[in-house]
Design a protein around this motif. Structure first.
Motif, PDB file in Angstrom:
ATOM      1  N   VAL A 155       0.838  -1.200   0.000  1.00  0.00           N
ATOM      2  CA  VAL A 155       0.000   0.000   0.000  1.00  0.00           C
ATOM      3  C   VAL A 155       0.874   1.252   0.000  1.00  0.00           C
ATOM      4  CG1 VAL A 155      -1.775   1.270   1.269  1.00  0.00           C
ATOM      5  CG2 VAL A 155      -1.859  -1.231   1.173  1.00  0.00           C
ATOM      6  N   GLN A 156       1.908   1.251   0.817  1.00  0.00           N
ATOM      7  CA  GLN A 156       2.804   2.411   0.896  1.00  0.00           C
ATOM      8  C   GLN A 156       3.442   2.719  -0.462  1.00  0.00           C
ATOM      9  OE1 GLN A 156       5.683   2.343   4.150  1.00  0.00           O
ATOM     10  NE2 GLN A 156       7.188   3.383   2.848  1.00  0.00           N
ATOM     11  N   ASN A 157       3.728   1.676  -1.235  1.00  0.00           N
ATOM     12  CA  ASN A 157       4.393   1.836  -2.532  1.00  0.00           C
ATOM     13  C   ASN A 157       3.413   1.885  -3.694  1.00  0.00           C
ATOM     14  OD1 ASN A 157       7.016   1.773  -1.358  1.00  0.00           O
ATOM     15  ND2 ASN A 157       6.854  -0.450  -1.179  1.00  0.00           N
ATOM     16  N   LYS A 158       2.172   2.232  -3.400  1.00  0.00           N
ATOM     17  CA  LYS A 158       1.132   2.395  -4.420  1.00  0.00           C
ATOM     18  C   LYS A 158       0.957   1.140  -5.276  1.00  0.00           C
ATOM     19  CE  LYS A 158       1.671   7.418  -4.667  1.00  0.00           C
ATOM     20  NZ  LYS A 158       1.869   8.619  -5.528  1.00  0.00           N
ATOM     21  N   GLY A 159       1.096   0.002  -4.618  1.00  0.00           N
ATOM     22  CA  GLY A 159       0.833  -1.266  -5.293  1.00  0.00           C
ATOM     23  C   GLY A 159       2.030  -1.866  -5.992  1.00  0.00           C
ATOM     24  N   LYS A 160       3.194  -1.273  -5.845  1.00  0.00           N
ATOM     25  CA  LYS A 160       4.384  -1.808  -6.512  1.00  0.00           C
ATOM     26  C   LYS A 160       5.129  -2.794  -5.614  1.00  0.00           C
ATOM     27  CE  LYS A 160       5.275   1.965  -9.754  1.00  0.00           C
ATOM     28  NZ  LYS A 160       6.252   2.992 -10.216  1.00  0.00           N
ATOM     29  N   LEU A 161       5.683  -3.816  -6.234  1.00  0.00           N
ATOM     30  CA  LEU A 161       6.517  -4.799  -5.555  1.00  0.00           C
ATOM     31  C   LEU A 161       7.824  -4.899  -6.326  1.00  0.00           C
ATOM     32  CD1 LEU A 161       6.881  -7.047  -3.402  1.00  0.00           C
ATOM     33  CD2 LEU A 161       5.882  -8.645  -5.056  1.00  0.00           C
ATOM     34  N   ASN A 162       8.923  -4.605  -5.644  1.00  0.00           N
ATOM     35  CA  ASN A 162      10.241  -4.605  -6.290  1.00  0.00           C
ATOM     36  C   ASN A 162      10.264  -3.724  -7.537  1.00  0.00           C
ATOM     37  OD1 ASN A 162      11.197  -6.485  -4.371  1.00  0.00           O
ATOM     38  ND2 ASN A 162      10.381  -8.186  -5.582  1.00  0.00           N
ATOM     39  N   GLY A 163       9.576  -2.588  -7.441  1.00  0.00           N
ATOM     40  CA  GLY A 163       9.588  -1.610  -8.528  1.00  0.00           C
ATOM     41  C   GLY A 163       8.603  -1.870  -9.642  1.00  0.00           C
ATOM     42  N   LYS A 164       7.890  -3.001  -9.617  1.00  0.00           N
ATOM     43  CA  LYS A 164       6.920  -3.332 -10.659  1.00  0.00           C
ATOM     44  C   LYS A 164       5.505  -3.294 -10.087  1.00  0.00           C
ATOM     45  CE  LYS A 164      10.155  -6.295 -13.204  1.00  0.00           C
ATOM     46  NZ  LYS A 164      10.399  -7.656 -13.769  1.00  0.00           N
ATOM     47  N   GLN A 165       4.564  -2.857 -10.930  1.00  0.00           N
ATOM     48  CA  GLN A 165       3.182  -2.766 -10.470  1.00  0.00           C
ATOM     49  C   GLN A 165       2.649  -4.160 -10.154  1.00  0.00           C
ATOM     50  OE1 GLN A 165       2.207   0.535 -10.271  1.00  0.00           O
ATOM     51  NE2 GLN A 165       0.695  -0.287  -8.843  1.00  0.00           N
ATOM     52  N   PHE A 166       2.136  -4.327  -8.979  1.00  0.00           N
ATOM     53  CA  PHE A 166       1.690  -5.638  -8.491  1.00  0.00           C
ATOM     54  C   PHE A 166       0.202  -5.612  -8.166  1.00  0.00           C
ATOM     55  CE2 PHE A 166       1.320  -8.849  -5.046  1.00  0.00           C
ATOM     56  CZ  PHE A 166       1.827  -9.951  -5.716  1.00  0.00           C
ATOM     57  N   ILE A 167      -0.234  -4.558  -7.528  1.00  0.00           N
ATOM     58  CA  ILE A 167      -1.650  -4.296  -7.267  1.00  0.00           C
ATOM     59  C   ILE A 167      -2.045  -3.096  -8.126  1.00  0.00           C
ATOM     60  CG2 ILE A 167      -3.386  -3.701  -5.518  1.00  0.00           C
ATOM     61  CD1 ILE A 167      -2.111  -6.343  -4.898  1.00  0.00           C
ATOM     62  N   SER A 168      -3.226  -3.139  -8.726  1.00  0.00           N
ATOM     63  CA  SER A 168      -3.673  -2.026  -9.554  1.00  0.00           C
ATOM     64  C   SER A 168      -3.585  -0.716  -8.783  1.00  0.00           C
ATOM     65  CB  SER A 168      -5.115  -2.255 -10.010  1.00  0.00           C
ATOM     66  OG  SER A 168      -5.680  -1.067 -10.531  1.00  0.00           O
ATOM     67  N   GLU A 169      -2.828   0.235  -9.329  1.00  0.00           N
ATOM     68  CA  GLU A 169      -2.663   1.515  -8.635  1.00  0.00           C
ATOM     69  C   GLU A 169      -3.979   2.271  -8.556  1.00  0.00           C
ATOM     70  OE1 GLU A 169       0.073   5.605  -8.816  1.00  0.00           O
ATOM     71  OE2 GLU A 169       0.375   4.001 -10.284  1.00  0.00           O
ATOM     72  N   ALA A 170      -4.744   2.242  -9.645  1.00  0.00           N
ATOM     73  CA  ALA A 170      -6.033   2.947  -9.651  1.00  0.00           C
ATOM     74  C   ALA A 170      -6.977   2.338  -8.623  1.00  0.00           C
ATOM     75  CB  ALA A 170      -6.645   2.882 -11.049  1.00  0.00           C
ATOM     76  N   TYR A 171      -6.982   1.004  -8.566  1.00  0.00           N
ATOM     77  CA  TYR A 171      -7.844   0.341  -7.577  1.00  0.00           C
ATOM     78  C   TYR A 171      -7.394   0.683  -6.164  1.00  0.00           C
ATOM     79  CZ  TYR A 171      -9.889  -3.199  -4.593  1.00  0.00           C
ATOM     80  OH  TYR A 171     -10.552  -3.810  -3.568  1.00  0.00           O
ATOM     81  N   LEU A 172      -6.095   0.593  -5.902  1.00  0.00           N
ATOM     82  CA  LEU A 172      -5.585   0.810  -4.555  1.00  0.00           C
ATOM     83  C   LEU A 172      -5.852   2.236  -4.083  1.00  0.00           C
ATOM     84  CD1 LEU A 172      -4.144  -0.820  -2.396  1.00  0.00           C
ATOM     85  CD2 LEU A 172      -1.969  -0.018  -3.295  1.00  0.00           C
ATOM     86  N   GLU A 173      -5.731   3.187  -5.002  1.00  0.00           N
ATOM     87  CA  GLU A 173      -6.009   4.579  -4.631  1.00  0.00           C
ATOM     88  C   GLU A 173      -7.447   4.740  -4.160  1.00  0.00           C
ATOM     89  OE1 GLU A 173      -5.852   9.099  -6.538  1.00  0.00           O
ATOM     90  OE2 GLU A 173      -5.243   7.374  -7.749  1.00  0.00           O
ATOM     91  N   LYS A 174      -8.347   4.074  -4.855  1.00  0.00           N
ATOM     92  CA  LYS A 174      -9.751   4.159  -4.470  1.00  0.00           C
ATOM     93  C   LYS A 174     -10.032   3.353  -3.205  1.00  0.00           C
ATOM     94  CE  LYS A 174     -14.330   4.309  -6.534  1.00  0.00           C
ATOM     95  NZ  LYS A 174     -15.093   4.233  -7.813  1.00  0.00           N
ATOM     96  N   ALA A 175      -9.426   2.173  -3.117  1.00  0.00           N
ATOM     97  CA  ALA A 175      -9.669   1.277  -1.982  1.00  0.00           C
ATOM     98  C   ALA A 175      -9.263   1.906  -0.663  1.00  0.00           C
ATOM     99  CB  ALA A 175      -8.927  -0.040  -2.185  1.00  0.00           C
TER     100      ALA A 175
END
Length: 664
Positions: A560-580
């Motif tokens: 969550v802190q990294n806006k859904g990124k894991l090891n620099g790659k998008q892992f969780i949808s950033e748009a979804y996480l922002e809303k969630a």
């Protein structure tokens, strides 16, 4: 290392047992006189009972590093029946309890010689460890049964006082060890003056005929009241007996265990083991197993098996606090807490207050700054290597699973506003209640699904694993619900919303939701030691009943802190996480703080520091489970607990922990 040493001790015990049995079958001739074995590591100290003028000896064995670490204090293990228990406990100290001072208490030395010859040098144990007088007047006159109260006074006033005065002891980590009759004595101490020791190891106690007295002492002590810390026995108890002991001996022990458990005392931890063997042969394994148990409450690493229930985990004798967390090769970066000395002391003070119960019953506080663990602390039942129940924080993790599915293309952001049933192809729409199509993923994720279920009627279905299997759960819910309307779609926490979301995840991802959670979330985060229970439908639980380690809670927070990124790659949808993690709705419910808002199973609240406000998002579960993220400060905070009123802990989080990082 402790695990290796523990296994070595088990092997040595096995060899010792086999060797002893073999030697018993042979006769050995001796060619010379034997000599006494002197054990230089054991100090023999004469001591007198100042009330009765009886003379005893203490057998004191110090840890190997005692003379080197002059600023270190040590836990103390006091044991009775020292003649019989000394050797095996000394071995346990060598292999398991390296940091513990051993203090053995001998039998009375200056007792009547005729009694010694008739009964044995141990004759005083019958007097010192027994609770009641003997029913036979002649035996009573000779042995003087029932003087446990006097022996306890001797231990409290003379033995412990002497040891604490002469040695660097930790007064918050005293343990009693007793077996058989001295186990009975341990039960007596626990029920009459429990503050004598913090931990009690009670092996095969001879409490037959004493349960009524122990029950009376329990009544006299009074029931446990959550609002009164003094009403707790405040003790960890290990109690064991042999699997082959006679039923007439086992029944009273089980009655005593039930008496303890029935207190429902949060400060009392009771751990029971049934050891292979009879009353005598179960002793060696009891000693070793109890030593492993004791190690698990002195250190933050548990050596107990995974089958141990949460409530049987012993409470730590003192908090484990590290401002330089250890690199445990678990993919978590570690560093030193780099805040001002004043802030560091303030955070340490919070830890001490947590340990002392000022905020309730909490088990862990971890702080990560800039994706690096810089503060790690455990209390009570918290352990580095033991998964902790997450309660409703699981809802937040379910939300992350959905965000992972969106990032992988199995759902889209537009799908959030589509009818939930449109993803469930096995549903029969003709049988559904009116308005079923009004329930969207968005509505379910914000707890606005709108189901109205007769709970009494639902009881006839809730355990029907055939009818509720898979999508059958949603089918049944939407058949049994009253019509879904704008009026019914108001915030109602729980109300089957999380499990309906899980049903959608299960329907859209390849394989099952259970496999997806493991392979696409937990495995990729390196989370391998966990438990995620199943709903009766066969779906993974979506709102509770999962356990993970506190360090692994940090990994989810880092996503969550990294806006859904894991090891620099998008892992969780950033748009979804922002809303969630945004404050979509403001629920009007009594238990939620007024400034909290709710997103997609995640909470949102402002944190005020001086004249500035920072946004915090958090997953929150009952009992005190929280994963808190303040993105602007690169801060993730994890707490876990088993508290009944879990609001108090947020005061030091808001007032002390978060402000410490504002200037960093």
């Amino acid at each position: 290392m402790r695990t290796i040493k523990f296994l070595m001790l088990i092997i040595l015990l096995s060899i010792h047992t086999s060797f002893a049995q073999d030697n018993n079958a042979k006769e050995f001739a001796s060619n010379g006189e034997g000599t006494s074995l002197v054990l230089p590591q054991i100090q023999v100290v004469p001591i007198k009972d100042t009330q009765t003028d009886r003379h005893y000896e203490l057998y004191i064995e110090l840890p190997e590093d005692y003379s080197e670490n002059t600023n270190k204090t040590y836990p103390v293990l006091y044991y009775t029946d020292a003649k019989w228990h000394r050797e095996i406990l000394s071995s346990c100290q060598e292999f398991i309890l390296e940091d513990v001072i051993l203090v053995g208490i001998s039998y009375q030395l200056d007792i009547n010689e005729d009694l010694k010859k008739e009964i044995g040098v141990y004759v005083s144990r019958f007097r010192d460890y027994s609770i009641k007088e003997h029913s036979n007047p002649e035996i009573q006159k000779k042995i003087q049964f029932g003087q446990a109260h006097k022996h306890l006074d001797f231990i409290r006033n003379d033995v412990i006082t002497y040891v604490d005065k002469i040695y660097r002891t930790d007064p918050n980590s005293r343990t009693y060890f007793g077996y058989s009759m001295s186990g009975e004595f341990g039960a007596y101490i626990l029920m009459t003056q429990p503050d004598t020791f913090n931990n009690y190891i009670i092996g095969s106690p001879t409490v037959k005929g004493e349960v009524d007295y122990l029950t009376e002492m329990n009544v006299k002590f009074g029931p446990y009241e959550p609002s009164n810390r003094n009403s707790s026995l405040n003790a960890n108890v290990f109690i064991a007996y042999g699997s082959l002991e006679e039923e007439r001996e086992v029944a009273p022990m089980e009655a005593f265990i039930k008496l303890l458990n029935d207190r429902r005392d949060v400060g009392l931890s009771v751990y029971k083991e049934v050891i292979d063997g009879n009353h005598s042969t179960a002793f060696p394994s009891t000693a070793v197993r109890s030593a492993a148990w004791l190690s698990s409450l002195i250190h933050p690493i548990s050596s107990l098996g995974k089958e141990v229930s949460f409530w049987s985990i012993p409470n730590l004798n003192k908090p484990y606090v590290s401002t330089t967390p250890e690199d445990r090769k678990d993919d978590i970066l570690v560093d030193t807490l780099a805040v001002s000395n004043k802030d560091q002391e303030a955070i340490r003070k919070v830890s001490q207050d947590i340990f002392e119960g000022k905020y309730g019953n909490y088990d862990a506080l971890l702080i990560s700054h800039k994706n690096t663990l810089v503060y790690e602390s455990y209390y009570k039942k918290g352990r580095v290597n033991v998964p902790h129940g997450q309660a409703s924080a699981v809802k937040g993790y379910t939300s992350l699973v959905l965000g992972r599915a969106i990032e992988m293309g199995y759902l889209s952001m537009d799908d959030l506003n589509k009818p939930l049933i449109s993803f469930l192809k096995d549903i029969n729409p003709e049988k559904l209640t009116q308005g079923a199509e009004k329930i969207t993923l968005h509505k379910a994720l914000t707890m606005h699904g709108g189901l109205t279920i007769d709970r009494d009627k639902w009881k006839t279905f809730e355990n029907d694993s055939v009818r509720l299997k898979g999508q059958g759960l949603v089918q049944t819910l939407l058949e049994q619900s009253a019509p879904i309307s704008d009026t019914s779609q108001t915030f109602l926490y729980g109300n089957f919303n999380p499990i309906m979301v899980m049903a959608v995840i299960d329907a859209v991802v390849p394989g099952t939701a259970e496999d997806f959670i493991k392979t696409e979330l937990l495995d990729k985060l390196g989370i391998t030691d966990y438990k995620w229970s199943k709903h009766v439908s066969g779906l993974p639980q979506a709102g509770w009943q999962a356990s993970i380690r506190s360090r692994d809670m940090l990994k989810l927070g880092h996503l969550v802190q990294n806006k859904g990124k894991l090891n620099g790659k998008q892992f969780i949808s950033e748009a979804y996480l922002e809303k969630a993690t945004s404050g979509i709705v403001r629920p009007a419910i009594d238990w939620m703080p007024k400034n909290y808002r709710y997103g997609y199973f995640w909470y949102h609240t402002p944190v005020n520091v001086g004249n500035k406000s920072y946004d915090m998002t958090l997953a929150w579960g009952g009992g005190g489970q929280r994963v808190m993220i303040v993105e602007e400060l690169d801060l993730t905070i994890v707490i876990s607990g088993h508290d009944r009123d879990d609001d108090k802990i947020m005061t030091p989080i808001f007032d002390t922990v978060v402000p410490a990082f504002v200037k960093q």
